[in-house]
Design a protein around this motif. Structure first.
Motif, short mmCIF file in Angstrom:
data_model
loop_
_atom_site.label_atom_id
_atom_site.label_comp_id
_atom_site.label_asym_id
_atom_site.label_seq_id
_atom_site.Cartn_x
_atom_site.Cartn_y
_atom_site.Cartn_z
N TRP A 1 0.78 -1.38 -0.28
CA TRP A 1 0.38 0.14 0.38
C TRP A 1 0.91 1.08 0.29
CZ3 TRP A 1 -0.17 4.31 3.48
CH2 TRP A 1 -1.90 4.83 2.88
N GLU A 2 0.50 2.08 -1.01
CA GLU A 2 1.08 3.38 -0.83
C GLU A 2 0.37 4.81 -0.81
OE1 GLU A 2 4.85 3.67 -3.80
OE2 GLU A 2 2.97 2.58 -4.75
N PRO A 3 0.21 5.73 -0.33
CA PRO A 3 -0.41 6.98 0.10
C PRO A 3 -0.57 7.18 -1.48
CG PRO A 3 1.14 7.65 1.41
CD PRO A 3 2.19 6.38 1.13
N ILE A 4 -1.58 8.14 -2.50
CA ILE A 4 -2.28 8.22 -2.86
C ILE A 4 -0.49 9.38 -3.86
CG2 ILE A 4 -3.81 9.84 -4.59
CD1 ILE A 4 -5.56 8.65 -3.46
N ASN A 5 -0.87 10.44 -3.05
CA ASN A 5 1.14 10.97 -3.59
C ASN A 5 2.23 10.83 -3.72
OD1 ASN A 5 -1.46 13.56 -3.08
ND2 ASN A 5 0.01 14.31 -1.20
N ALA A 6 2.03 9.66 -3.47
CA ALA A 6 3.50 8.49 -3.93
C ALA A 6 2.93 8.02 -4.62
CB ALA A 6 3.98 8.13 -2.21
N ARG A 7 2.36 7.10 -5.46
CA ARG A 7 2.18 6.77 -5.90
C ARG A 7 2.06 7.59 -7.59
NH1 ARG A 7 -2.65 1.60 -6.54
NH2 ARG A 7 -1.51 1.83 -7.82
N GLN A 8 1.32 8.29 -7.26
CA GLN A 8 1.12 9.86 -8.12
C GLN A 8 3.09 10.34 -8.51
OE1 GLN A 8 -0.73 12.81 -6.35
NE2 GLN A 8 -2.76 12.07 -7.75
N ALA A 9 3.85 9.58 -7.63
CA ALA A 9 5.24 11.34 -7.74
C ALA A 9 5.98 10.06 -9.26
CB ALA A 9 5.90 10.88 -6.79
N ASN A 10 5.56 7.99 -8.18
CA ASN A 10 6.27 7.26 -9.03
C ASN A 10 5.71 7.16 -10.36
OD1 ASN A 10 7.14 4.30 -8.87
ND2 ASN A 10 5.66 3.67 -8.14
N LEU A 11 4.36 7.04 -10.59
CA LEU A 11 3.64 7.26 -11.90
C LEU A 11 4.57 8.53 -12.70
CD1 LEU A 11 0.31 6.25 -11.62
CD2 LEU A 11 1.93 5.18 -13.33
N ASP B 1 8.41 9.73 -16.76
CA ASP B 1 9.54 10.24 -17.28
C ASP B 1 10.88 9.32 -17.79
OD1 ASP B 1 7.98 12.73 -16.86
OD2 ASP B 1 9.47 13.26 -14.52
N GLN B 2 10.69 8.44 -16.72
CA GLN B 2 12.16 7.80 -16.79
C GLN B 2 11.95 7.15 -18.32
OE1 GLN B 2 11.76 3.70 -17.06
NE2 GLN B 2 14.23 4.19 -17.86
N ILE C 1 10.42 7.97 -20.82
CA ILE C 1 10.91 8.94 -22.02
C ILE C 1 12.66 9.39 -22.13
CG2 ILE C 1 11.26 11.66 -21.96
CD1 ILE C 1 7.63 11.33 -21.20
N ARG C 2 12.70 9.12 -21.22
CA ARG C 2 14.49 9.46 -21.45
C ARG C 2 15.45 7.96 -21.72
NH1 ARG C 2 13.55 11.49 -15.80
NH2 ARG C 2 14.13 10.00 -14.92
N ALA C 3 15.20 7.53 -21.42
CA ALA C 3 15.56 5.47 -21.68
C ALA C 3 14.72 5.62 -22.91
CB ALA C 3 15.01 4.49 -20.78
N GLY C 4 14.29 5.97 -23.88
CA GLY C 4 13.18 6.12 -25.33
C GLY C 4 12.52 4.56 -25.11
N THR C 5 12.06 4.83 -23.91
CA THR C 5 11.68 3.40 -24.23
C THR C 5 9.69 3.63 -24.60
OG1 THR C 5 11.21 3.04 -22.15
CG2 THR C 5 12.66 1.67 -22.64
N LEU C 6 9.45 5.21 -23.96
CA LEU C 6 8.21 5.38 -24.51
C LEU C 6 8.12 7.15 -25.69
CD1 LEU C 6 6.91 6.35 -21.17
CD2 LEU C 6 6.00 4.78 -22.93
N ASN C 7 7.17 6.68 -26.40
CA ASN C 7 7.32 7.16 -28.09
C ASN C 7 6.48 8.03 -27.33
OD1 ASN C 7 4.65 6.54 -29.00
ND2 ASN C 7 5.37 5.22 -29.57
N ARG C 8 6.82 9.81 -28.07
CA ARG C 8 5.76 10.96 -27.75
C ARG C 8 4.63 10.49 -28.50
NH1 ARG C 8 6.91 16.45 -28.27
NH2 ARG C 8 9.20 15.97 -29.82
N ARG C 9 3.28 9.71 -27.81
CA ARG C 9 2.70 9.89 -28.22
C ARG C 9 1.82 8.56 -27.28
NH1 ARG C 9 0.04 7.48 -33.42
NH2 ARG C 9 0.19 9.08 -34.25
N VAL D 1 1.41 1.51 -18.02
CA VAL D 1 2.79 2.36 -17.96
C VAL D 1 3.43 1.39 -18.60
CG1 VAL D 1 4.69 3.51 -16.89
CG2 VAL D 1 2.39 4.78 -16.67
N ARG D 2 3.75 -0.04 -17.83
CA ARG D 2 4.82 -1.28 -17.58
C ARG D 2 4.12 -1.64 -18.88
NH1 ARG D 2 2.14 -4.75 -14.83
NH2 ARG D 2 2.33 -3.23 -12.55
N PHE D 3 3.20 -1.29 -19.86
CA PHE D 3 3.08 -2.36 -20.97
C PHE D 3 3.77 -1.33 -21.72
CE2 PHE D 3 0.32 -2.53 -25.07
CZ PHE D 3 0.66 -3.93 -25.36
N GLN D 4 2.90 -0.15 -22.23
CA GLN D 4 4.08 0.86 -22.71
C GLN D 4 5.05 0.83 -23.14
OE1 GLN D 4 1.92 2.15 -25.50
NE2 GLN D 4 0.38 1.25 -24.30
N LYS D 5 6.00 0.50 -21.65
CA LYS D 5 7.36 0.64 -21.96
C LYS D 5 7.97 -0.50 -22.20
CE LYS D 5 9.40 2.56 -17.68
NZ LYS D 5 9.75 2.76 -16.80
#
Length: 107
Positions: free
Chosen positions: A24-34, A39-40, A42-50, A95-99
């Motif tokens: 269990w994580e507080p909602i704010n922690a989940r938001q920051a994690n997502l 961001d990670q 995007i930087r790694a190139g595993t997510l494209n712009r769309r 997020v996991r699937f898209q990466k």
């Protein structure tokens, strides 16, 4: 010998409860994690712009829903918290699937 087996089985029965308590994580922690994971990606190139844009829109929609829940009753009810957690679980899976879908960055 029987005492060792009984103690081991008793300890093993506690593990799922401990794992759930740590999960269990507080909602704010989940938001920051997502946000960090997007961001990670995007930087790694595993997510494209769309993909990144779509995930961020869904993230903002969840943030707005949380704000609406908080305004409606001065805080989050248990049902609202459960609903938000379920929705964050779904977004986390997206997020996991898209990466991992091997669509490389093209920007």
């Amino acid at each position: 010998m029987k005492a060792i087996i009984a103690a081991t089985l008793g300890f093993a029965a506690l593990l799922p409860a401990a794992a759930q308590a740590q999960r269990w994580e507080p909602i704010n922690a989940r938001q920051a994690n997502l946000e960090r994971r997007i961001d990670q990606g995007i930087r790694a190139g595993t997510l494209n712009r769309r993909e990144a844009d779509r995930l961020r829109v869904q993230f903002r929609d969840l943030d707005r829903l949380e704000q609406r829940y908080r305004r409606s009753g001065g805080g989050l009810t248990r049902a609202e918290r459960t609903d938000l957690n379920r929705r964050y679980d779904v977004l986390s899976q997206r997020v996991r699937f898209q990466k991992q879908d091997r669509q490389q960055r093209r920007w």
